[in-house]
Design a protein around this motif. Sequence first.
Motif, PDB file in Angstrom:
ATOM      1  N   GLN A 102       7.555  15.290 -36.980  1.00  0.00           N
ATOM      2  CA  GLN A 102       6.364  15.435 -37.817  1.00  0.00           C
ATOM      3  C   GLN A 102       5.261  16.217 -37.111  1.00  0.00           C
ATOM      4  OE1 GLN A 102       6.205  14.836 -41.025  1.00  0.00           O
ATOM      5  NE2 GLN A 102       8.355  14.207 -40.847  1.00  0.00           N
ATOM      6  N   LEU A 105       6.212  19.834 -37.376  1.00  0.00           N
ATOM      7  CA  LEU A 105       6.081  20.367 -38.735  1.00  0.00           C
ATOM      8  C   LEU A 105       4.625  20.631 -39.110  1.00  0.00           C
ATOM      9  CD1 LEU A 105       8.683  18.212 -40.733  1.00  0.00           C
ATOM     10  CD2 LEU A 105       8.939  20.553 -39.897  1.00  0.00           C
ATOM     11  N   ALA A 111       5.032  25.145 -34.903  1.00  0.00           N
ATOM     12  CA  ALA A 111       5.793  24.794 -36.110  1.00  0.00           C
ATOM     13  C   ALA A 111       7.088  25.595 -36.134  1.00  0.00           C
ATOM     14  CB  ALA A 111       4.971  25.105 -37.346  1.00  0.00           C
ATOM     15  N   PHE A 129      15.133  22.684 -39.934  1.00  0.00           N
ATOM     16  CA  PHE A 129      13.857  23.212 -40.420  1.00  0.00           C
ATOM     17  C   PHE A 129      13.600  24.578 -39.781  1.00  0.00           C
ATOM     18  CE2 PHE A 129      13.733  18.665 -40.702  1.00  0.00           C
ATOM     19  CZ  PHE A 129      13.069  18.386 -41.885  1.00  0.00           C
ATOM     20  N   SER A 132       8.209  24.604 -42.682  1.00  0.00           N
ATOM     21  CA  SER A 132       7.741  23.225 -42.846  1.00  0.00           C
ATOM     22  C   SER A 132       8.625  22.417 -43.785  1.00  0.00           C
ATOM     23  CB  SER A 132       6.294  23.220 -43.373  1.00  0.00           C
ATOM     24  OG  SER A 132       6.231  23.885 -44.626  1.00  0.00           O
ATOM     25  N   GLU A 134      12.658  21.493 -45.290  1.00  0.00           N
ATOM     26  CA  GLU A 134      14.042  21.396 -44.821  1.00  0.00           C
ATOM     27  C   GLU A 134      14.906  22.506 -45.415  1.00  0.00           C
ATOM     28  OE1 GLU A 134      17.731  18.167 -45.020  1.00  0.00           O
ATOM     29  OE2 GLU A 134      15.670  17.545 -45.499  1.00  0.00           O
TER      30      GLU A 134
END
Length: 214
Positions: A102, A105, A111, A129, A132, A134
Amino acid sequence: MTIDELYRFVQFLANKDQRGFIKPSEFNLAATRAQLDIIEEKFKSENTHKNLDDLAPVVEKATITYNSANNGAFSFPTRFLHFISMTFNGSTVELLGHEKLQNRLSSELVAPTAAYPVAVMIDDGFEIFASSTEATSGTCIITYIKEPLAPTWTSTVVNGVAVYNASASDAQELTLPTSTHKDILHKILEYVGVSLREADITSFGSSFDESSKE
């Protein structure tokens, strides 16, 4: 050594140790567990050339695909045992623990992107990922340790005696190379409750050296 040579040597030591007859089913179960133990030990140990050589027969590469019915994950490959590495659409994937996902993300600095994808493991496979959200498609190639087929000493009953039958449909040799067989022997003997003495080690070493020349 062949599975038959290993089984006969275990029987020989069991007789010396007054352990009694080791049933083929007992030996097969112990041999399966012993081989897996050696894989676990070598996988967790330092990546020396010897360990890499010993594990080579169980290193596999496969393309895995997204399966919406599989909790929305890229499914594990056949006989998956341990993760080594992965690429997604040609980019190296960083495998994360769930506690870090998390933060990654939501991060503005690290990220996941198409060039730097990340993944986490769940019960049914890998969630990947590259942004952000899937990924639900793409080419995912994984290198992994596969679980070997269970070593199996097989036999045919002749005049009431079980005789080794290498041509049986379920016959299976050890997957790991001969360099690991002495360690596998030790593990098998531990499981069946047989003590291995120094003289027995020398005897096995001689048999091992001769079989390695064949």
